[in-house]
Scaffold this motif. Structure first.
Motif, PDB file in Angstrom:
ATOM      1  N   MET A  67      45.046  24.269  37.095  1.00 18.58           N
ATOM      2  CA  MET A  67      44.531  24.997  35.911  1.00 18.58           C
ATOM      3  C   MET A  67      45.474  26.140  35.548  1.00 18.58           C
ATOM      4  SD  MET A  67      40.877  26.996  35.440  1.00 18.58           S
ATOM      5  CE  MET A  67      39.822  25.683  34.842  1.00 18.58           C
ATOM      6  N   ASP A  68      45.949  26.140  34.294  1.00 20.85           N
ATOM      7  CA  ASP A  68      46.843  27.237  33.917  1.00 20.85           C
ATOM      8  C   ASP A  68      46.037  28.427  33.377  1.00 20.85           C
ATOM      9  OD1 ASP A  68      46.109  26.588  31.340  1.00 20.85           O
ATOM     10  OD2 ASP A  68      48.026  25.703  30.784  1.00 20.85           O
ATOM     11  N   LYS A  69      46.743  29.508  33.112  1.00 21.35           N
ATOM     12  CA  LYS A  69      46.075  30.754  32.698  1.00 21.35           C
ATOM     13  C   LYS A  69      45.297  30.562  31.389  1.00 21.35           C
ATOM     14  CE  LYS A  69      47.916  33.874  35.691  1.00 21.35           C
ATOM     15  NZ  LYS A  69      47.146  34.772  36.561  1.00 21.35           N
ATOM     16  N   LEU A  70      45.809  29.720  30.485  1.00 22.02           N
ATOM     17  CA  LEU A  70      45.148  29.529  29.199  1.00 22.02           C
ATOM     18  C   LEU A  70      43.773  28.898  29.383  1.00 22.02           C
ATOM     19  CD1 LEU A  70      46.634  30.261  26.558  1.00 22.02           C
ATOM     20  CD2 LEU A  70      46.686  27.838  26.055  1.00 22.02           C
ATOM     21  N   ALA A  71      43.730  27.847  30.169  1.00 23.55           N
ATOM     22  CA  ALA A  71      42.463  27.170  30.429  1.00 23.55           C
ATOM     23  C   ALA A  71      41.527  28.109  31.202  1.00 23.55           C
ATOM     24  CB  ALA A  71      42.712  25.894  31.223  1.00 23.55           C
ATOM     25  N   MET A  72      42.094  28.871  32.119  1.00 25.40           N
ATOM     26  CA  MET A  72      41.305  29.857  32.880  1.00 25.40           C
ATOM     27  C   MET A  72      40.636  30.848  31.937  1.00 25.40           C
ATOM     28  SD  MET A  72      42.923  32.877  35.259  1.00 25.40           S
ATOM     29  CE  MET A  72      43.212  33.964  33.825  1.00 25.40           C
ATOM     30  N   THR A  73      41.401  31.393  31.001  1.00 26.93           N
ATOM     31  CA  THR A  73      40.839  32.383  30.076  1.00 26.93           C
ATOM     32  C   THR A  73      39.729  31.747  29.232  1.00 26.93           C
ATOM     33  OG1 THR A  73      42.891  33.625  29.989  1.00 26.93           O
ATOM     34  CG2 THR A  73      41.373  33.935  28.161  1.00 26.93           C
ATOM     35  N   GLU A  74      39.983  30.539  28.768  1.00 29.90           N
ATOM     36  CA  GLU A  74      38.939  29.882  27.967  1.00 29.90           C
ATOM     37  C   GLU A  74      37.660  29.673  28.758  1.00 29.90           C
ATOM     38  OE1 GLU A  74      40.413  26.292  26.207  1.00 29.90           O
ATOM     39  OE2 GLU A  74      41.880  27.404  25.007  1.00 29.90           O
ATOM     40  N   ALA A  75      37.813  29.257  30.025  1.00 35.71           N
ATOM     41  CA  ALA A  75      36.630  29.027  30.862  1.00 35.71           C
ATOM     42  C   ALA A  75      35.858  30.332  31.062  1.00 35.71           C
ATOM     43  CB  ALA A  75      37.049  28.444  32.209  1.00 35.71           C
ATOM     44  N   ILE A  76      36.590  31.406  31.311  1.00 37.97           N
ATOM     45  CA  ILE A  76      35.936  32.700  31.547  1.00 37.97           C
ATOM     46  C   ILE A  76      35.243  33.195  30.269  1.00 37.97           C
ATOM     47  CG2 ILE A  76      36.384  35.134  32.074  1.00 37.97           C
ATOM     48  CD1 ILE A  76      38.590  34.179  34.024  1.00 37.97           C
ATOM     49  N   ALA A 111      43.299  37.462  46.202  1.00 36.28           N
ATOM     50  CA  ALA A 111      42.427  36.319  46.506  1.00 36.28           C
ATOM     51  C   ALA A 111      40.960  36.754  46.559  1.00 36.28           C
ATOM     52  CB  ALA A 111      42.855  35.684  47.834  1.00 36.28           C
ATOM     53  N   GLU A 112      40.698  37.919  47.125  1.00 33.16           N
ATOM     54  CA  GLU A 112      39.292  38.363  47.262  1.00 33.16           C
ATOM     55  C   GLU A 112      38.681  38.659  45.885  1.00 33.16           C
ATOM     56  OE1 GLU A 112      41.872  40.563  48.862  1.00 33.16           O
ATOM     57  OE2 GLU A 112      41.965  38.682  50.005  1.00 33.16           O
ATOM     58  N   LYS A 113      39.417  39.440  45.088  1.00 36.28           N
ATOM     59  CA  LYS A 113      38.899  39.793  43.754  1.00 36.28           C
ATOM     60  C   LYS A 113      38.704  38.524  42.922  1.00 36.28           C
ATOM     61  CE  LYS A 113      39.102  44.516  42.927  1.00 36.28           C
ATOM     62  NZ  LYS A 113      40.258  45.290  43.407  1.00 36.28           N
ATOM     63  N   ALA A 114      39.661  37.618  43.011  1.00 37.56           N
ATOM     64  CA  ALA A 114      39.576  36.380  42.223  1.00 37.56           C
ATOM     65  C   ALA A 114      38.345  35.581  42.625  1.00 37.56           C
ATOM     66  CB  ALA A 114      40.846  35.546  42.420  1.00 37.56           C
ATOM     67  N   ALA A 115      38.102  35.506  43.944  1.00 39.77           N
ATOM     68  CA  ALA A 115      36.934  34.755  44.420  1.00 39.77           C
ATOM     69  C   ALA A 115      35.652  35.425  43.930  1.00 39.77           C
ATOM     70  CB  ALA A 115      36.960  34.680  45.947  1.00 39.77           C
ATOM     71  N   ALA A 116      35.631  36.762  43.978  1.00 32.98           N
ATOM     72  CA  ALA A 116      34.429  37.484  43.553  1.00 32.98           C
ATOM     73  C   ALA A 116      34.157  37.264  42.064  1.00 32.98           C
ATOM     74  CB  ALA A 116      34.586  38.980  43.854  1.00 32.98           C
ATOM     75  N   ILE A 117      35.219  37.277  41.241  1.00 29.79           N
ATOM     76  CA  ILE A 117      35.031  37.067  39.799  1.00 29.79           C
ATOM     77  C   ILE A 117      34.501  35.656  39.544  1.00 29.79           C
ATOM     78  CG2 ILE A 117      36.253  36.866  37.575  1.00 29.79           C
ATOM     79  CD1 ILE A 117      38.289  38.980  38.731  1.00 29.79           C
ATOM     80  N   ALA A 118      35.130  34.664  40.167  1.00 27.98           N
ATOM     81  CA  ALA A 118      34.710  33.278  39.943  1.00 27.98           C
ATOM     82  C   ALA A 118      33.267  33.070  40.418  1.00 27.98           C
ATOM     83  CB  ALA A 118      35.659  32.320  40.671  1.00 27.98           C
ATOM     84  N   GLU A 119      32.942  33.666  41.558  1.00 26.78           N
ATOM     85  CA  GLU A 119      31.596  33.487  42.100  1.00 26.78           C
ATOM     86  C   GLU A 119      30.562  34.136  41.154  1.00 26.78           C
ATOM     87  OE1 GLU A 119      29.262  34.302  46.360  1.00 26.78           O
ATOM     88  OE2 GLU A 119      31.220  35.208  45.944  1.00 26.78           O
ATOM     89  N   TYR A 120      30.833  35.354  40.740  1.00 25.85           N
ATOM     90  CA  TYR A 120      29.877  36.055  39.891  1.00 25.85           C
ATOM     91  C   TYR A 120      29.657  35.296  38.572  1.00 25.85           C
ATOM     92  CZ  TYR A 120      27.658  39.712  37.103  1.00 25.85           C
ATOM     93  OH  TYR A 120      26.794  40.403  36.298  1.00 25.85           O
ATOM     94  N   CYS A 180      36.554  27.086  41.923  1.00 27.90           N
ATOM     95  CA  CYS A 180      37.627  27.766  42.651  1.00 27.90           C
ATOM     96  C   CYS A 180      38.978  27.544  41.973  1.00 27.90           C
ATOM     97  CB  CYS A 180      37.670  27.353  44.112  1.00 27.90           C
ATOM     98  SG  CYS A 180      37.873  25.605  44.335  1.00 27.90           S
ATOM     99  N   GLU A 181      39.088  26.581  41.028  1.00 29.53           N
ATOM    100  CA  GLU A 181      40.339  26.463  40.272  1.00 29.53           C
ATOM    101  C   GLU A 181      40.534  27.724  39.425  1.00 29.53           C
ATOM    102  OE1 GLU A 181      38.354  23.701  40.442  1.00 29.53           O
ATOM    103  OE2 GLU A 181      39.762  22.669  41.770  1.00 29.53           O
ATOM    104  N   VAL A 182      39.439  28.234  38.901  1.00 22.38           N
ATOM    105  CA  VAL A 182      39.536  29.479  38.139  1.00 22.38           C
ATOM    106  C   VAL A 182      39.989  30.614  39.047  1.00 22.38           C
ATOM    107  CG1 VAL A 182      38.185  31.232  36.914  1.00 22.38           C
ATOM    108  CG2 VAL A 182      37.878  28.797  36.363  1.00 22.38           C
ATOM    109  N   ALA A 183      39.422  30.677  40.229  1.00 22.03           N
ATOM    110  CA  ALA A 183      39.816  31.733  41.172  1.00 22.03           C
ATOM    111  C   ALA A 183      41.307  31.610  41.482  1.00 22.03           C
ATOM    112  CB  ALA A 183      38.986  31.640  42.445  1.00 22.03           C
ATOM    113  N   GLU A 184      41.757  30.399  41.724  1.00 18.58           N
ATOM    114  CA  GLU A 184      43.162  30.176  42.036  1.00 18.58           C
ATOM    115  C   GLU A 184      44.052  30.591  40.857  1.00 18.58           C
ATOM    116  OE1 GLU A 184      45.550  26.282  43.563  1.00 18.58           O
ATOM    117  OE2 GLU A 184      43.369  26.306  43.847  1.00 18.58           O
TER     118      GLU A 184
END
Lengths: 146, 146, 146, 146, 146, 146, 146, 146, 146, 146
Positions: free
Chosen positions: I1-10, I47-56, I61-65
């Motif tokens: 997952m690239d940053k663009l798809a990540m932003t759209e998902a978020i 990694a921790e902040k990313a996991a926390a954002i994705a979880e919340y 976890c592709e988004v977290a990555e």
């Protein structure tokens, strides 16, 4: 639904129904210029106005929602090529210094806001050729020291 | 005397005499916007108007002659940096497409002339902050087939 | 149907039928230059002309409708790279100042309109090499004071 | 004497004597467009033409010599701002693709030369407004394979 | 089939057959530089040459037809970034003024045509490092007065 | 003495003495192209060559010294406007991709040096119009891995 | 397979296997900088190196073939925006004139080759903050007269 | 005394005394690269270093003062034309993405500082041609979250 | 997952859940400005902040990555057109020289880091109109000699 | 006296008297940032403030008068090169989209004014390196429909 899809949906429905910007604006109770800019994705509408536009055009509530989104205003051409738009650019180039002199003579050091701003387009019939009359009204914002 | 020297001479005399563009324009019998643009070298004056301006400002006939020269209109900044002028550029960018829609809905395919064109600046007092009102009037020029 | 699809449909049909711009123009009763510009999406046609073009080319009424739409005139290259088009740009650069002198000597301060404008292309045979003759006719628009 | 000083000397003398480009050209026996371009430093004159121009204007032989120098043709503005010259740029943008189609239909793959090239400016009187007629003639240069 | 698809088809077949531009050119009887430019879509081929190229490469007559189309020559990068092409740009920058002096000393006021033009590339072996030799031949076009 | 003053001094003396670049180069024993580039300030000369040039032109040793300075090579126009130089730019745009294909087919991955480089200009007489022949020779520099 | 698809395949496999550029380079026996540039499509690999890279990464021979293709080196941003790359641009701007002085003082008139060129990146630990050390080595190429 | 006049004074004195940047740097006790950048006006010197430079060169204390002024770092050419400096720009374009990969693999997300930065130039003799070795050392600055 | 798809998902999930950047930031324990920049792909998260954002946000976890990937920071518009962002550009233009004077007066020769940098946005209520308060804090980096 | 001469006079006197912007601002009773911007010609001062500045610096009333003139705000570099100012440009590029999200989340659709605007610079000491703190306060201007 993003602004691009929103504009396409509105343009298609407007053509299909044979409506004009002026007609829609009269129906909604707003200026044709503001209405057009909102439908082209260059301004956001309040929830009520957006609902009224979508309802009048018989479009989905996704269109209404897209109308309320705050737009990122982007234009691609630093110097516009379309002749109608270029003439506005030319006016800015030829009369920019003049407007600076005349506005600041009347108001002091400051600018005319492009945010707290309204604009109207009128047609004035003239036997030598009809005239386009643009009326822009922007709040004067004085520079301040601190 | 070229336009640059002409403008400098006029600006210096105007400051020395404590005049305003509006005052000079009233005296000469023309619009302050047009007068300013001619004095800044962005328009040419007729021989009579040029003589009247030079006489009122007590400037030489070289100034009058320079006012009648046909200007080459040049602006250096493709995107203007001065905040007052930039706001006009922003209006062209944000509302260019809107104006194209609204003007062509009213008039058909064509443009608003920037040559057969007049402009006025007014001050509208407002308790929430005075407003700058720009009124532009340009002849509509329709495209033609041949 | 947008202008892009319209142009593609016209170009394909023109090739298929082995037609020329000149031939179509003679059939429709208009200038080949204007016809080509309308078919390339750089000018709008009247409803009658559009119908005649579509009918002659045996294309759908969507094509006719697209021909009547008011175009947004866009060119991507600030300085054109194609050698044929660049030469026109070069002429503007080399002779722009000259044309300003000669036109304004004949007409006074003003411009040649690019809107109230026609253009023809002719071939003049010459033993030393045939010549392209471009004839442009634009209404003179004088600057006005106000 | 460089081309810049040459142009200034010619312009000053022309104004002093109240001459026109057309008048000088008739006297010298050449086209007013070519004459103007040579005097503005955008073309070189033969020794005889240069001498005739300098003599008629009662200018020094340094001016004649400068007229014969081969110019380096430079224009500063990639997109010209002066409205008269911009309209030529707009014509190139709007009609560039059209001219490519129409010229190459008539002549085959190639270009219109901007070197083996002549241009005239005429005034055609018209009750709806006089018209500027530009006639450009350039040798067609075919591409060749090798 | 447009030029882009044509080039892709030719490149794929050339790689599949293990051919070189030089080999194809020898077979067809033309210069490798011209052949390559036609196959990259930067020149048009005569019907005979196009047919010969397509036949030799065992490609369809759509490819032959595409080779005969008159190309619109476009390059995206105003200053090229690829090091091989940039060096040509650098030569133009460093030696442009020099070439103007030397060519015009030999030929008078005029230019070297890029249309009536041929170019060859040769390899000259040299123990200190082989050398690329580019030979360009363009017709001299003199400026003319009129 | 900087390169600018040096070039002016050389140009003035060359005109005064009625010399040509070719004549000076023959006298000094070098290529006219290289000589011209050194005199225009785009290459440095060895102390001996510089002295010979200054002596032959009867110029001061400041000129000789300026000829030996290592130049900072600057050109102002990203896209050159002078027609002679623009044609070289057009050749780079139209044939750049072709040259990359043909050179790399002959030599492998690498470039033609613009530093270890020589160039000549020849005039080839031709009844259909004389031709300018440019011959460029640059060392091939292969890319290397490491 | 073009360079873009090649890079994507390599990046995906490298991430999947948890490899580093340094690790792959050690395995293949080359510099990490060169290896990375080849995998990003900015250099070509020899057939042997390409095969070794593809084999180690367990990728197809299309990837190996794509690694051997001679790249067209393109970058889109004239001024890079990414902060890491911009700092290199800033170094070129701030120290470009300095490097010209210092290199030419040591070597004479000429340049540092960007083709016959290698570069390494090292990490130097430092209690005040680790340092990036870039070492570039390029062959000096002297200008020559001819 | 501004930086421009300071640089001219230093360059003239350095030439007069036949000094080298390396020689001055050894005398002052600093790096030749830093010394040159300070003398070219792209870095400021401490009061002591500035005094030492001025004294060694027998220049006035105005020069020393100018050396201590904090420079505004300006370069005019977005893409440099001088071949030596352009090669650095090319390295940034070709290897920028590579350096981002390799540096961030070694150090994590961040940049190499161009402020907390040193650079050296060395000459490495090589029978196949001497090599320029540039060594840049910049503190790694990690991005931080907050 | 690239940053663009990540932003759209978020962005989609944030809209669906009716969350605000401020609300998410408070939940994660970080600044809203930093959080937004990471979610828009302009900063990397641990990694921790990313996991926390994705979880919340109940994202994969592709988004977290994707949140932990080191971004290549790109902006397309050299001069931004959106009015909110343009005002920041204007501040840089109008006050850039002022900030250089005031910062260097307080700190000496150096810069404010944009890497070791934090920023906050506050709303200050005001009867004359609420105010946006931006607070930027960047480490001062002094220039060093070497 | 124009703004340029005014700034030079102020800078010279400030250096001569060994004053700081902060010291002058304290004396006059205004912010050092505003004071510096007025003295650099990027803001106008009221007649009282202008007189106070001129008096404190022992400068003529021409300087005071020049301080009250309404400036035309011009910056030459579209992308600034000076590292201190570039970092502000980089912040706008990297965080522009973020600020749009965060400001519009807090305030609705609108902008932060750059006219009704103040800014301060503070130094925060920190053992890991002192920090520059910029605090900008701009009135929020909501978009309005009409």
């Amino acid at each position: 639904m993003d602004k691009l899809a929103m504009t396409e949906a509105i343009m298609a429905k407007k053509a299909e129904k044979g409506l004009t910007w002026e007609g829609i604006a009269n129906e909604i109770g707003c200026s044709p210029v503001w209405l057009t800019s909102a439908c082209l994705g260059m301004n956001s509408a309040s929830a009520e106005k957006a609902a009224a536009i979508a309802e009048y055009l018989e479009l989905s509530c996704e269109v209404a929602e897209a109308l309320t989104a705050f737009p990122t205003k982007v234009w691609d051409q630093v110097v516009p090529t379309d002749p109608l738009v270029y003439r506005l650019y030319e006016i800015m180039g030829v009369y920019g210094g003049t407007l600076k002199e005349v506005i600041q003579e009347k108001f002091g050091d400051g600018i005319m806001s492009a945010i707290d701003f309204t604009m109207e387009v009128d047609k004035v019939e003239d036997p030598k050729g009809d005239r386009v009359v643009l009326t822009m009204s922007g709040k004067f914002l004085p520079y301040k020291s601190w």
